[in-house]
Write a protein that holds these residues in place. Structure first.
Motif, PDB file in Angstrom:
ATOM      1  N   ARG A 158       0.853  -1.187   0.000  1.00  0.00           N
ATOM      2  CA  ARG A 158       0.000   0.000   0.000  1.00  0.00           C
ATOM      3  C   ARG A 158       0.889   1.237   0.000  1.00  0.00           C
ATOM      4  O   ARG A 158       1.942   1.239   0.642  1.00  0.00           O
ATOM      5  CB  ARG A 158      -0.909   0.010   1.231  1.00  0.00           C
ATOM      6  N   VAL A 159       0.442   2.275  -0.704  1.00  0.00           N
ATOM      7  CA  VAL A 159       1.252   3.502  -0.787  1.00  0.00           C
ATOM      8  C   VAL A 159       0.425   4.720  -0.373  1.00  0.00           C
ATOM      9  O   VAL A 159      -0.803   4.727  -0.477  1.00  0.00           O
ATOM     10  CB  VAL A 159       1.828   3.725  -2.209  1.00  0.00           C
TER      11      VAL A 159
ATOM     12  N   VAL B 255       2.362   6.767  -9.416  1.00  0.00           N
ATOM     13  CA  VAL B 255       1.693   5.650  -8.751  1.00  0.00           C
ATOM     14  C   VAL B 255       0.851   4.859  -9.759  1.00  0.00           C
ATOM     15  O   VAL B 255       0.903   3.623  -9.811  1.00  0.00           O
ATOM     16  CB  VAL B 255       0.806   6.195  -7.595  1.00  0.00           C
TER      17      VAL B 255
ATOM     18  N   VAL C 135      -4.646   4.734  -3.605  1.00  0.00           N
ATOM     19  CA  VAL C 135      -3.621   5.156  -2.642  1.00  0.00           C
ATOM     20  C   VAL C 135      -4.321   5.338  -1.297  1.00  0.00           C
ATOM     21  O   VAL C 135      -5.556   5.313  -1.221  1.00  0.00           O
ATOM     22  CB  VAL C 135      -2.945   6.482  -3.052  1.00  0.00           C
TER      23      VAL C 135
ATOM     24  N   CYS D 295      -7.414   6.158  -7.406  1.00  0.00           N
ATOM     25  CA  CYS D 295      -6.577   7.178  -8.033  1.00  0.00           C
ATOM     26  C   CYS D 295      -6.502   6.933  -9.538  1.00  0.00           C
ATOM     27  O   CYS D 295      -5.668   7.446 -10.208  1.00  0.00           O
ATOM     28  CB  CYS D 295      -5.172   7.175  -7.418  1.00  0.00           C
TER      29      CYS D 295
END
Ligand SMILES: [Zn+2]
Ligand SMILES: [Zn+2]
Length: 274
Positions: A229-230, A253, A261, A274
């Motif tokens: 996960r970012v 991303v 995100v 996103c």
């Protein structure tokens, strides 16, 4: 989509330029739903960019005051950016923890790897015979051990040693030997601290005019392939930086394959498309 939070925020309590209240007012102007403060932890090793231990209580009290004053308009969180060489602090006192390594320490000698290119090169020359791959191996090994030990919520600027290497003359991101070193550390973190978010950090884009956020595209792709996960962060040290280059970070991303995100919220980090 537009991100409406930043969890990586510095103020005059460490090396930021604005007060916490100025940061909150700027976040309100930008329509943020949440703002998290992440003071640089006190350190065993000397550094002029951290909070002084005697000021840590005042930091906490100021964030609590801002929560009382502005809490109905914006969620405000009390975080910390915990350095590998932290001291005099209990991480459980904070709403969330960002883990970072800013220094290479060899014996008694301390080098801030994100201070100047000269200091980074000095460290490589004096400690690693000018071998940047050896420096990278030391940095990543240390980083992975630290993250697995402290189990943070967020892993900060994973490839910070890239800061002064935009021209790729110190070492090459495309060098398989470099990639092997960095990916091995990333895998150790993914196994040893599986719940941590990795930040996509635009701080050096604002401060140095770099074209891309941390981490490099090959690392972001690996994170996607591993199901990590970012979270996009500004690593902001002034009000103008609070959402700087978030669009570029989201492009990076998406290019790595992600379709969501995470964003900071009081109830926990929340996924957004996103
Ligand atoms: Zn940092
Ligand atoms: Zn920071």
């Amino acid at each position: 989509m537009k991100l409406r939070s930043n969890c990586h925020t510095h103020t005059v309590f460490c090396d930021g330029k604005a007060t916490p209240e100025e940061m909150v007012l700027a976040a309100l102007d930008k329509g943020f739903a949440a703002l998290g403060f992440s003071v640089h932890s006190p350190m065993f090793t000397p550094a002029d960019w951290t909070v002084r231990p005697a000021c840590l209580k005042a930091y906490t009290e100021e964030i609590r005051r801002l929560q009382r004053v502005y809490g109905e308009r914006i969620e405000i969180l009390h975080g910390i950016e915990l350095d590998r060489n932290f001291s005099d602090v209990d991480p459980s006192d904070f709403d969330y923890v960002i883990a970072a390594v800013h220094q290479i320490v060899v014996g008694e000698r301390v080098y801030d790897v994100d201070y100047t290119r000269e200091m980074l090169c000095d460290c490589a020359d004096k400690e690693f015979g000018g071998d940047f791959l050896a420096l990278a191996a030391h940095y990543y090994e240390d980083f992975a051990s630290f993250v697995c030990r402290v189990q943070p919520d967020i892993v900060a600027h994973f490839d910070l040693i890239e800061k002064f290497n935009e021209d790729q003359t110190l070492f090459s991101q495309d060098d398989p030997a470099y990639q092997t070193i960095a990916l091995a550390a990333m895998d150790r973190i993914l196994e040893g601290c599986p719940d941590a978010l990795f930040e996509v950090n635009t701080g050096a884009m604002f401060r140095l005019g770099k074209k891309a956020p941390y981490p490099a595209p090959f690392l972001l792709r690996h994170l996607f392939e591993k199901g990590a996960r970012v979270i996009v962060t500004a690593d902001a040290h002034c009000t103008d930086a609070l959402d700087f280059a978030f669009d570029t970070a989201l492009e990076a991303v998406r290019a790595a394959g992600f379709s969501e995100v995470y964003e900071l919220r009081k109830a926990g980090f929340a996924a957004v498309g996103c």
